[in-house]
Motif scaffolding. Structure first.
Motif, short mmCIF file in Angstrom:
data_model
loop_
_atom_site.label_atom_id
_atom_site.label_comp_id
_atom_site.label_asym_id
_atom_site.label_seq_id
_atom_site.Cartn_x
_atom_site.Cartn_y
_atom_site.Cartn_z
N GLU A 107 -9.15 -7.43 1.55
CA GLU A 107 -8.49 -8.04 0.40
C GLU A 107 -7.52 -7.06 -0.26
OE1 GLU A 107 -11.03 -9.87 -2.48
OE2 GLU A 107 -12.02 -11.13 -0.99
N VAL A 108 -7.93 -5.81 -0.38
CA VAL A 108 -7.06 -4.81 -1.00
C VAL A 108 -5.83 -4.57 -0.12
CG1 VAL A 108 -6.88 -2.38 -1.69
CG2 VAL A 108 -8.88 -3.72 -2.35
N ARG A 109 -6.05 -4.45 1.18
CA ARG A 109 -4.91 -4.26 2.10
C ARG A 109 -3.94 -5.43 2.02
NH1 ARG A 109 -8.28 -1.75 5.99
NH2 ARG A 109 -8.93 -3.80 6.62
N ASN A 110 -4.46 -6.64 2.01
CA ASN A 110 -3.61 -7.82 1.91
C ASN A 110 -2.87 -7.85 0.58
OD1 ASN A 110 -4.31 -8.71 4.46
ND2 ASN A 110 -5.87 -10.13 3.72
N ALA A 111 -3.54 -7.46 -0.49
CA ALA A 111 -2.89 -7.44 -1.80
C ALA A 111 -1.77 -6.41 -1.84
CB ALA A 111 -3.92 -7.15 -2.89
N VAL A 112 -1.99 -5.26 -1.21
CA VAL A 112 -0.95 -4.22 -1.17
C VAL A 112 0.26 -4.74 -0.39
CG1 VAL A 112 -0.39 -1.95 -0.20
CG2 VAL A 112 -2.49 -2.26 -1.48
#
Length: 140
Positions: free
Chosen positions: A36-41
């Motif tokens: 989720e964090v990677r996708n948000a970045v």
């Protein structure tokens, strides 16, 4: 004759299995958070690029409109051409607004996925159950 406590052995095996399942569930949760964090970045970076590109497009369309209006004043263009360029400028401005909205949504998603949304909005988790969050002396 050795005495074997089969019930205790079964309980031990069950506890070991539950521990392993909990470890797997924890690792799955960690993987999901990282994803989720990677996708948000990625979404935030793309949105930021879209805002920059849209701003450049608006700038270009304004220059084009200015040039077309000068051509109209000089008599080498038509009002219809000016209207078309104005339409293009409005479309570029709309695209910029949409890109900025997408960027704002991406920032919110980034805050959510990294777990800083409450801090950034000055919300104390202890106040949430009482419904007193978001209320300050500044009248928010």
């Amino acid at each position: 004759i050795p005495i074997k406590n089969r019930g205790a052995q079964a309980d031990n095996a069950r506890a070991n299995l539950e521990e392993r399942q909990s470890e797997i569930a924890l690792q799955n949760t960690r993987n999901q958070i990282a994803l989720e964090v990677r996708n948000a970045v990625i979404l935030l970076m793309q949105a930021k690029s879209q805002v920059a590109a849209a701003a450049k497009a608006v700038q270009f369309e304004r220059q084009t409109l200015d040039a077309e209006q000068k051509k109209l004043a000089a008599g080498t263009s038509t009002p219809y051409s000016v209207i078309l360029v104005q339409r293009d400028l409005l479309a570029a401005e709309l695209a910029e607004v949409q890109a900025r909205a997408l960027y704002a949504k991406a920032r919110v998603e980034m805050d959510r996925s990294t777990g800083v949304m409450l801090e950034k909005n000055h919300i104390d988790p202890a106040e949430v159950p009482r419904g007193a969050f978001g209320q300050s002396s500044s009248g928010q």
